[in-house]
Design a protein around this motif. Structure first.
Motif, PDB file in Angstrom:
ATOM      1  N   ASP A 197       0.839  -1.209   0.000  1.00  0.00           N
ATOM      2  CA  ASP A 197       0.000   0.000   0.000  1.00  0.00           C
ATOM      3  C   ASP A 197       0.869   1.253   0.000  1.00  0.00           C
ATOM      4  O   ASP A 197       0.593   2.213  -0.733  1.00  0.00           O
ATOM      5  N   ARG A 198       1.921   1.260   0.838  1.00  0.00           N
ATOM      6  CA  ARG A 198       2.817   2.424   0.884  1.00  0.00           C
ATOM      7  C   ARG A 198       3.542   2.601  -0.450  1.00  0.00           C
ATOM      8  O   ARG A 198       3.710   3.719  -0.935  1.00  0.00           O
ATOM      9  N   ALA A 199       3.941   1.489  -1.045  1.00  0.00           N
ATOM     10  CA  ALA A 199       4.652   1.556  -2.321  1.00  0.00           C
ATOM     11  C   ALA A 199       3.759   2.124  -3.420  1.00  0.00           C
ATOM     12  O   ALA A 199       4.214   2.934  -4.251  1.00  0.00           O
ATOM     13  N   LEU A 200       2.496   1.723  -3.447  1.00  0.00           N
ATOM     14  CA  LEU A 200       1.585   2.223  -4.481  1.00  0.00           C
ATOM     15  C   LEU A 200       1.339   3.713  -4.324  1.00  0.00           C
ATOM     16  O   LEU A 200       1.206   4.436  -5.327  1.00  0.00           O
ATOM     17  N   ILE A 201       1.265   4.190  -3.085  1.00  0.00           N
ATOM     18  CA  ILE A 201       1.116   5.625  -2.858  1.00  0.00           C
ATOM     19  C   ILE A 201       2.301   6.373  -3.466  1.00  0.00           C
ATOM     20  O   ILE A 201       2.147   7.438  -4.076  1.00  0.00           O
ATOM     21  N   THR A 202       3.482   5.800  -3.330  1.00  0.00           N
ATOM     22  CA  THR A 202       4.679   6.425  -3.887  1.00  0.00           C
ATOM     23  C   THR A 202       4.679   6.371  -5.413  1.00  0.00           C
ATOM     24  O   THR A 202       4.956   7.373  -6.086  1.00  0.00           O
ATOM     25  N   VAL A 203       4.374   5.213  -5.984  1.00  0.00           N
ATOM     26  CA  VAL A 203       4.356   5.079  -7.448  1.00  0.00           C
ATOM     27  C   VAL A 203       3.327   6.026  -8.062  1.00  0.00           C
ATOM     28  O   VAL A 203       3.523   6.546  -9.172  1.00  0.00           O
ATOM     29  N   ASP A 204       2.247   6.289  -7.329  1.00  0.00           N
ATOM     30  CA  ASP A 204       1.202   7.186  -7.824  1.00  0.00           C
ATOM     31  C   ASP A 204       1.701   8.626  -7.964  1.00  0.00           C
ATOM     32  O   ASP A 204       1.048   9.451  -8.596  1.00  0.00           O
ATOM     33  N   LYS A 205       2.858   8.940  -7.399  1.00  0.00           N
ATOM     34  CA  LYS A 205       3.434  10.279  -7.499  1.00  0.00           C
ATOM     35  C   LYS A 205       4.334  10.425  -8.725  1.00  0.00           C
ATOM     36  O   LYS A 205       4.991  11.465  -8.891  1.00  0.00           O
ATOM     37  N   LEU A 206       4.362   9.426  -9.594  1.00  0.00           N
ATOM     38  CA  LEU A 206       5.310   9.404 -10.704  1.00  0.00           C
ATOM     39  C   LEU A 206       5.223  10.649 -11.560  1.00  0.00           C
ATOM     40  O   LEU A 206       6.248  11.219 -11.960  1.00  0.00           O
ATOM     41  N   ASP A 207       4.013  11.115 -11.870  1.00  0.00           N
ATOM     42  CA  ASP A 207       3.884  12.286 -12.734  1.00  0.00           C
ATOM     43  C   ASP A 207       4.317  13.568 -12.047  1.00  0.00           C
ATOM     44  O   ASP A 207       4.523  14.590 -12.698  1.00  0.00           O
ATOM     45  N   LYS A 208       4.480  13.539 -10.712  1.00  0.00           N
ATOM     46  CA  LYS A 208       4.868  14.740  -9.971  1.00  0.00           C
ATOM     47  C   LYS A 208       6.369  14.770  -9.657  1.00  0.00           C
ATOM     48  O   LYS A 208       6.994  15.820  -9.740  1.00  0.00           O
ATOM     49  N   ILE A 209       6.942  13.622  -9.289  1.00  0.00           N
ATOM     50  CA  ILE A 209       8.339  13.621  -8.841  1.00  0.00           C
ATOM     51  C   ILE A 209       9.252  12.817  -9.755  1.00  0.00           C
ATOM     52  O   ILE A 209      10.455  12.767  -9.534  1.00  0.00           O
ATOM     53  N   GLY A 210       8.702  12.176 -10.779  1.00  0.00           N
ATOM     54  CA  GLY A 210       9.512  11.467 -11.755  1.00  0.00           C
ATOM     55  C   GLY A 210      10.044  10.131 -11.260  1.00  0.00           C
ATOM     56  O   GLY A 210       9.913   9.775 -10.080  1.00  0.00           O
ATOM     57  N   VAL A 212      13.109   9.016 -10.826  1.00  0.00           N
ATOM     58  CA  VAL A 212      14.168   9.076  -9.813  1.00  0.00           C
ATOM     59  C   VAL A 212      13.584   9.381  -8.443  1.00  0.00           C
ATOM     60  O   VAL A 212      13.963   8.758  -7.438  1.00  0.00           O
ATOM     61  N   GLY A 213      12.637  10.324  -8.390  1.00  0.00           N
ATOM     62  CA  GLY A 213      12.012  10.666  -7.113  1.00  0.00           C
ATOM     63  C   GLY A 213      11.270   9.488  -6.510  1.00  0.00           C
ATOM     64  O   GLY A 213      11.351   9.233  -5.299  1.00  0.00           O
ATOM     65  N   VAL A 214      10.525   8.755  -7.348  1.00  0.00           N
ATOM     66  CA  VAL A 214       9.812   7.572  -6.870  1.00  0.00           C
ATOM     67  C   VAL A 214      10.794   6.528  -6.363  1.00  0.00           C
ATOM     68  O   VAL A 214      10.608   5.939  -5.281  1.00  0.00           O
ATOM     69  N   ALA A 215      11.839   6.278  -7.126  1.00  0.00           N
ATOM     70  CA  ALA A 215      12.832   5.266  -6.735  1.00  0.00           C
ATOM     71  C   ALA A 215      13.520   5.633  -5.423  1.00  0.00           C
ATOM     72  O   ALA A 215      13.741   4.772  -4.564  1.00  0.00           O
ATOM     73  N   GLU A 216      13.847   6.906  -5.258  1.00  0.00           N
ATOM     74  CA  GLU A 216      14.500   7.329  -4.017  1.00  0.00           C
ATOM     75  C   GLU A 216      13.573   7.178  -2.823  1.00  0.00           C
ATOM     76  O   GLU A 216      13.991   6.755  -1.739  1.00  0.00           O
ATOM     77  N   GLU A 217      12.293   7.518  -3.014  1.00  0.00           N
ATOM     78  CA  GLU A 217      11.340   7.376  -1.914  1.00  0.00           C
ATOM     79  C   GLU A 217      11.124   5.906  -1.564  1.00  0.00           C
ATOM     80  O   GLU A 217      11.035   5.540  -0.389  1.00  0.00           O
ATOM     81  N   LEU A 218      11.045   5.049  -2.584  1.00  0.00           N
ATOM     82  CA  LEU A 218      10.907   3.613  -2.320  1.00  0.00           C
ATOM     83  C   LEU A 218      12.157   3.065  -1.628  1.00  0.00           C
ATOM     84  O   LEU A 218      12.070   2.159  -0.790  1.00  0.00           O
ATOM     85  N   GLY A 219      13.304   3.628  -1.981  1.00  0.00           N
ATOM     86  CA  GLY A 219      14.524   3.204  -1.309  1.00  0.00           C
ATOM     87  C   GLY A 219      14.521   3.589   0.156  1.00  0.00           C
ATOM     88  O   GLY A 219      14.933   2.804   1.023  1.00  0.00           O
ATOM     89  N   THR A 221      11.773   4.285   2.122  1.00  0.00           N
ATOM     90  CA  THR A 221      10.699   3.684   2.916  1.00  0.00           C
ATOM     91  C   THR A 221      10.735   2.153   2.935  1.00  0.00           C
ATOM     92  O   THR A 221      10.344   1.541   3.923  1.00  0.00           O
ATOM     93  N   LEU A 222      11.215   1.536   1.826  1.00  0.00           N
ATOM     94  CA  LEU A 222      11.141   0.079   1.730  1.00  0.00           C
ATOM     95  C   LEU A 222      12.496  -0.581   1.487  1.00  0.00           C
ATOM     96  O   LEU A 222      12.577  -1.810   1.382  1.00  0.00           O
ATOM     97  N   GLY A 223      13.555   0.206   1.367  1.00  0.00           N
ATOM     98  CA  GLY A 223      14.878  -0.360   1.209  1.00  0.00           C
ATOM     99  C   GLY A 223      15.194  -0.884  -0.168  1.00  0.00           C
ATOM    100  O   GLY A 223      16.131  -1.683  -0.340  1.00  0.00           O
ATOM    101  N   LEU A 224      14.436  -0.454  -1.193  1.00  0.00           N
ATOM    102  CA  LEU A 224      14.713  -0.915  -2.557  1.00  0.00           C
ATOM    103  C   LEU A 224      15.923  -0.168  -3.126  1.00  0.00           C
ATOM    104  O   LEU A 224      16.211   0.968  -2.737  1.00  0.00           O
ATOM    105  N   ASP A 225      16.616  -0.812  -4.064  1.00  0.00           N
ATOM    106  CA  ASP A 225      17.780  -0.205  -4.702  1.00  0.00           C
ATOM    107  C   ASP A 225      17.308   0.921  -5.631  1.00  0.00           C
ATOM    108  O   ASP A 225      16.655   0.658  -6.646  1.00  0.00           O
ATOM    109  N   PRO A 226      17.601   2.190  -5.316  1.00  0.00           N
ATOM    110  CA  PRO A 226      17.075   3.305  -6.117  1.00  0.00           C
ATOM    111  C   PRO A 226      17.471   3.250  -7.582  1.00  0.00           C
ATOM    112  O   PRO A 226      16.640   3.523  -8.461  1.00  0.00           O
TER     113      PRO A 226
END
Length: 414
Positions: A197-210, A212-219, A221-226
């Motif tokens: 659920d948290r990840a989808l909220i972040t992916v939904d911001k793609l048109d606003k933060i691009g 790189v921004g989505v990848a950094e936020e996922l990194g 909050t969830l520890g994913l490789d940006p």
């Protein structure tokens, strides 16, 4: 101390020309939806506070306006642990939660497959800004009780027909499925529901933060490789029907369903977008948005929410909805010019007898669709231009010696 005379912050007054345009758009949409077999309903502007804050509305629940209980005392205020303890009702923040409650209340009186139209104002405590208001109209159609793709087909057909009737061309429908999104997240190692659920909220911001921004936020909050995540998201942004087929992360069953839907809608520009999320957490399957190449925002959207009504009814009911962005559409639609049967009777001055004016207006109404009396002004050009904007097509001048409209010339306003 002077009181303000402006509308409440984030809300608007509508002048006659604007109101006429809004009613025109509403009339076109209502007519199309009625032809497609949808029935209009009406629900109260308030719902029980507990229902509005039951987890069905996602982030919109935080924006709900609460209505305080009647008869509150200072002791009630002291004992309250939170502001919502003082509220028993709230203004609706969307039309989907009220629809779910409506269906649960009236299911025995409704057909087994119910096609609903709701067009009504909703309220959210947004931070007001251009294009974002605290009171706005939503325009929804929903199909309840149909588990198959017939529901999605009907909704998309009716929606595209409404856009065509409004003269809005060049639109496409972006489409995805929540199952595909969850499969994508699982390929990243995100399988726990709250994390997804948290990840989808972040992916939904793609048109606003691009990407790189989505990848950094996922990194964060969830520890994913940006870096790796950003590369994947960039590839997904340019994905289409052909490029994703057979991908190891793809939910094949959900994708096959989308392709069947595409085949059933010839003539509709249906574009697969694996990055489309739609913010509401209650979606369970197909999701879609109306896109236009000239605008950086959607003109509508919706999806399948099979689990919501069961929260009220005790048993699941399949449901799909599509909402048009009414406030955005109003800004894109021009009021069509009226026929010359829409006439304005102009009065030269205050000396014209009011009884005679009333008689002349009654005479005009016998042969014209719409008639209005207007007092002559010094700046007739502005007056006539304003009347043309409001949909009037022609005018006539009358004076103290005018006893009948026989022989009076009606001239076009435009």
């Amino acid at each position: 101390m002077a009181t303000t005379v402006t509308a409440p912050r984030g809300m608007r007054d509508h002048l006659p020309a604007d109101k006429a345009r809004r009613e025109h758009v509403l009339g076109v949409i209502r007519g199309v939806y009625a032809r497609h077999g949808f029935d209009e309903i009406e629900t109260p502007v308030v719902e029980d506070a507990a229902r509005l804050h039951s987890g069905l509305g996602g982030d919109n629940e935080k924006l709900a306006f609460a209505v305080m209980r009647r008869g509150l005392t200072t002791e009630d205020l002291r004992q309250a642990d939170a502001p919502l303890d003082l509220a028993d009702l709230g203004l609706r923040f969307d039309l989907t939660v009220p629809l779910a409650r409506f269906y649960a209340s009236h299911r025995a009186e409704l057909p087994s497959v119910f096609r609903a139209v709701q067009i009504a104002p909703v309220w959210r405590a947004e931070r007001p800004q251009k294009g974002r208001y605290r009171q706005f109209v939503q325009c929804d159609i929903d199909v309840l009780g149909e588990p198959g793709q017939l529901a999605e087909i009907e909704l998309i057909r009716a929606t595209t027909a409404a856009l065509d009737a409004l003269g809005i061309v060049g639109t496409s429908i972006r489409i995805n499925d929540r199952r595909i999104l969850l499969a994508l997240l699982a390929s990243w190692g995100v399988t726990e529901q709250s994390a997804a659920d948290r990840a989808l909220i972040t992916v939904d911001k793609l048109d606003k933060i691009g990407a790189v921004g989505v990848a950094e936020e996922l990194g964060t909050t969830l520890g994913l490789d940006p870096a790796a995540t950003a590369d994947t998201i960039r590839a997904l942004e340019s994905a289409d029907w052909d490029s994703v087929r057979g991908a190891d992360w793809l939910d094949a069953e959900a994708f096959d369903d989308l392709e069947r839907l595409r085949a059933a809608l010839p003539g509709v520009d249906l574009r697969f977008d694996p990055t489309l999320v739609r913010g509401m957490g209650y979606y369970t399957g197909t999701i879609f948005e109306v896109a236009h190449p000239d605008f950086g925002y959607s003109l509508g959207g919706g999806g399948r929410y099979d689990g919501m009504i069961g929260r009220f009814l005790g048993q699941d009911v399949p449901a799909v909805g599509f909402s048009l962005g009414f406030e955005r559409l109003v800004d894109l639609v021009s009021l069509p010019g009226s026929a010359e049967s829409d006439a304005v009777v102009l009065v030269y001055d205050k000396d014209v007898d009011p009884v005679r004016l009333a008689a002349l207006k009654a005479e005009a109404l016998d042969t014209h669709h719409r008639v209005r009396l207007e007092k002559r002004t010094k700046n007739m050009k502005n007056l006539l231009a304003g009347l043309a904007e409001q949909g009037f097509g022609s005018f006539a001048t009358v004076g103290t010696d005018t006893t009948s409209l026989d022989g009076v010339e009606f001239r076009p306003l435009a």
